[in-house]
Design a protein around this motif. Structure first.
Motif, PDB file in Angstrom:
ATOM      1  N   UNK A 139      45.176  27.504  17.492  1.00 30.69           N
ATOM      2  CA  UNK A 139      44.868  26.966  16.232  1.00 30.69           C
ATOM      3  C   UNK A 139      45.512  25.722  15.819  1.00 30.69           C
ATOM      4  N   UNK A 140      46.839  25.726  16.189  1.00 29.37           N
ATOM      5  CA  UNK A 140      47.814  24.737  15.709  1.00 29.37           C
ATOM      6  C   UNK A 140      47.652  23.576  16.699  1.00 29.37           C
ATOM      7  N   UNK A 141      47.203  23.779  18.011  1.00 33.51           N
ATOM      8  CA  UNK A 141      47.038  22.681  18.995  1.00 33.51           C
ATOM      9  C   UNK A 141      45.842  21.494  18.685  1.00 33.51           C
ATOM     10  N   UNK A 142      44.930  22.661  18.159  1.00 27.38           N
ATOM     11  CA  UNK A 142      43.538  21.706  18.103  1.00 27.38           C
ATOM     12  C   UNK A 142      43.660  21.100  16.457  1.00 27.38           C
ATOM     13  N   UNK A 143      44.176  22.011  15.622  1.00 31.65           N
ATOM     14  CA  UNK A 143      44.310  21.210  14.145  1.00 31.65           C
ATOM     15  C   UNK A 143      45.082  19.970  14.310  1.00 31.65           C
ATOM     16  N   UNK A 144      46.268  19.969  14.872  1.00 28.47           N
ATOM     17  CA  UNK A 144      46.991  18.656  15.239  1.00 28.47           C
ATOM     18  C   UNK A 144      46.296  17.921  16.083  1.00 28.47           C
ATOM     19  N   UNK A 145      45.428  18.230  16.883  1.00 27.76           N
ATOM     20  CA  UNK A 145      44.716  17.271  17.956  1.00 27.76           C
ATOM     21  C   UNK A 145      43.800  16.388  17.089  1.00 27.76           C
ATOM     22  N   UNK A 146      43.037  17.211  16.294  1.00 29.60           N
ATOM     23  CA  UNK A 146      42.163  16.466  15.245  1.00 29.60           C
ATOM     24  C   UNK A 146      42.734  15.330  14.292  1.00 29.60           C
ATOM     25  N   UNK A 147      43.912  15.964  13.753  1.00 28.20           N
ATOM     26  CA  UNK A 147      44.588  15.428  12.533  1.00 28.20           C
ATOM     27  C   UNK A 147      45.182  13.807  13.282  1.00 28.20           C
ATOM     28  N   UNK A 148      45.916  14.163  14.665  1.00 31.06           N
ATOM     29  CA  UNK A 148      46.351  12.882  15.328  1.00 31.06           C
ATOM     30  C   UNK A 148      45.326  11.707  15.709  1.00 31.06           C
ATOM     31  N   UNK A 149      44.227  12.438  15.873  1.00 27.70           N
ATOM     32  CA  UNK A 149      42.929  11.654  16.092  1.00 27.70           C
ATOM     33  C   UNK A 149      42.438  10.809  15.287  1.00 27.70           C
ATOM     34  N   UNK A 150      42.613  11.482  13.929  1.00 33.88           N
ATOM     35  CA  UNK A 150      42.077  10.585  12.841  1.00 33.88           C
ATOM     36  C   UNK A 150      43.226   9.671  12.657  1.00 33.88           C
ATOM     37  N   UNK A 151      44.449  10.177  12.354  1.00 32.57           N
ATOM     38  CA  UNK A 151      45.623   8.989  12.171  1.00 32.57           C
ATOM     39  C   UNK A 151      45.754   8.098  13.333  1.00 32.57           C
ATOM     40  N   UNK A 152      45.904   8.317  14.399  1.00 34.40           N
ATOM     41  CA  UNK A 152      46.113   7.285  15.366  1.00 34.40           C
ATOM     42  C   UNK A 152      44.924   6.359  15.606  1.00 34.40           C
ATOM     43  N   UNK A 153      43.621   7.049  15.410  1.00 38.14           N
ATOM     44  CA  UNK A 153      42.675   5.980  15.350  1.00 38.14           C
ATOM     45  C   UNK A 153      42.651   4.954  14.437  1.00 38.14           C
ATOM     46  N   UNK A 154      42.816   5.551  13.175  1.00 38.29           N
ATOM     47  CA  UNK A 154      43.074   4.469  12.003  1.00 38.29           C
ATOM     48  C   UNK A 154      44.261   3.509  12.319  1.00 38.29           C
ATOM     49  N   UNK A 155      45.166   4.092  12.986  1.00 37.59           N
ATOM     50  CA  UNK A 155      46.564   3.238  12.943  1.00 37.59           C
ATOM     51  C   UNK A 155      46.213   2.134  14.136  1.00 37.59           C
TER      52      UNK A 155
END
Length: 496
Positions: A27-43
């Motif tokens: 659960x935490x692996x894929x929650x953070x996977x998508x959150x980091x996708x959003x953050x690092x994509x924006x960055x």
């Protein structure tokens, strides 16, 4: 919270189901996977969006100002973990903090996806800063909750979790970066919003089944009197701030440059206050006080490391755009793609490091020694990048040098970052568990607050001195930390 309570919480989590680790790690692996996708994509595209000309779809800001804003943005993202950690520890627990944070982050990306100029940029930043402060430290704290005290899988579990972070971070610049740089910046930011939405779906759909009691408790809840006092302070603070800004901004006494300097000062002062409060708290035991003292040099080392690593999204991003030969073997490289190098190397090497620490067992380097190694590699990564600039005489450099610099700093990151996450959960005073994780992220905030001042000194003409001075300082600090490692280890009172 006592170790018995922590054992009960860990016992409520299915302990097998994700590569030999608790099922909740999925659960935490894929929650953070998508959150980091959003953050690092924006960055990956944000700094270019800020300083590219309006005719190219950007905002047309001054280049050095854009780099400074990018650093301050990063500082505030990690600084806001103070709020998120406090709310989790005292109000609603880490699980709800993660959910609320995800909603704010998604709203922030949507604000960027809608063309709105500089005003929309700052609204988006405010939402993402608050949302990340709620989500980032607390999702890591839940990882620690899933393991019983003394569980040898903990470091390896954090390394696997860290690999999930970097899978999202690897894909994001390729997907969001390509869309933003080739087609339209706002399309890229829209894709980042979709990423956070998917992360929320994963979290909500699987947390009850996979996480058990982890993240549901409030370790140090506010009493009714404390709650009333906290609300009064927040309201009064908001009113005072609004009045001050209403006076200062129209008169030109509070500018973007002033704000950058203010955040730089706070980046140093806030961690100091945090250490003093935790050390002096009557809820902190004598053994925990010793561990707080041991944590201070680790914090300083972490700040020095992140001061170098985080320049990958500012100075090295600018270096990729302005100083690197982007047409190689008939292929045109997008400068945003270089942001995928760091997570790519982590994806490849994280399992190796996780296996190595488990294989070495009691013979592995101590936590302070791993931090010293992390600093050494960080310093070397800056020494490497100064070489081509010196040899080229100001001409464009081959991209392999940038690749090599990112690779070396990743070796340091894998010695320091997942180990630091794990060490923080072990060294944290029980009454400050989530807030100590926020303190860990404050080392990154302090680093980027300092970077906001440092990036002003970078120019292609003085890059040899710039990279050499910062890289050399990190190497010297690495040697000092390694010599102090035995003393720090004794202060950790049995934590390894």
């Amino acid at each position: 919270m006592s170790s018995i309570d922590k054992q009960q919480i860990a016992a409520s989590v299915p302990q097998r189901g994700f590569f030999g680790h608790p099922k909740g790690l999925f659960t935490l692996f894929f929650t953070e996977f998508w959150e980091r996708f959003s953050y690092y994509g924006m960055r990956a595209i944000l700094v270019y969006y800020m300083y590219y000309e309006v005719s190219k779809g950007g905002l047309g800001l001054d280049e050095h100002l854009a780099l400074a804003i990018m650093s301050i943005y990063g500082a505030l993202v990690y600084m806001s973990g103070i709020i998120g950690g406090w709310l989790a520890d005292r109000v609603f627990g880490t699980s709800r903090a993660v959910f609320y944070g995800g909603l704010l982050i998604m709203a922030g990306h949507i604000a960027l996806a809608i063309p709105g100029g500089v005003a929309a940029l700052f609204v988006s930043m405010a939402l993402i800063v608050l949302g990340t402060g709620l989500l980032k430290p607390n999702v890591s704290s839940i990882v620690g909750d899933m393991y019983k005290p003394g569980d040898d899988r903990r470091d390896a579990g954090f390394s696997i979790f860290y690999m999930g972070i970097n899978l999202g971070a690897f894909l994001a610049p390729l997907v969001v970066g390509t869309a933003g740089m080739k087609y339209n910046f706002h399309l890229g930011f829209g894709l980042a919003a979709v990423g956070m939405f998917l992360g929320l779906v994963v979290f909500v759909a699987t947390r009850k089944k996979n996480l058990g009691l982890a993240g549901t408790y409030v370790p140090n809840p506010l009493t009714p009197a404390e709650k009333k006092k906290a609300i009064s302070i927040m309201v009064a603070g908001a009113v005072v701030m609004a009045v001050l800004l209403a006076i200062l901004i129209p008169n030109g006494w509070f500018t973007v440059e002033t704000f950058i300097s203010l955040v730089g000062i706070l980046g140093i002062i806030i961690p100091i206050i945090y250490f003093v409060v935790m050390y002096r708290s009557p809820k902190t035991t004598a053994e925990e006080r010793s561990r707080v003292i041991a944590y201070i040099p680790l914090f300083v080392a972490s700040a020095m490391f992140w001061a170098i690593q985080e320049q990958g999204s500012t100075i090295l991003a600018n270096y990729a755009d302005k100083r690197t030969q982007l047409d190689v073997a008939g292929i045109h490289l997008s400068p945003a793609w270089f942001q995928s190098l760091n997570p790519l190397f982590i994806i490849v090497l994280a399992p190796v490091f996780a296996w190595m620490w488990v294989k070495l067992g009691k013979r592995q380097p101590t936590i302070p020694q791993k931090f010293a190694l992390g600093l050494l590699f960080a310093g070397l990564s800056f020494i490497v990048i100064l070489v081509p600039g010196h040899l080229s005489g100001g001409g464009l450099v081959h991209p392999i040098w940038l690749v090599l610099s990112y690779f070396i700093v990743v070796l340091g990151e894998l010695c320091l970052s997942p180990v630091g996450l794990s060490a923080t959960t072990k060294l944290a005073p029980a009454a400050f568990s989530a807030q100590t994780m926020s303190l860990w992220f404050l080392s990154n905030a302090a680093a980027q607050a300092i970077n906001a001042q440092l990036v002003r000194f970078y120019t292609p003409e003085n890059e040899t001195a710039y990279f050499g001075t910062i890289g050399g300082a990190a190497i010297v600090l690495s040697v000092i930390l390694f010599s102090l490692a035995p003393s720090i280890q004794r202060l950790m009172k049995g934590v390894r």
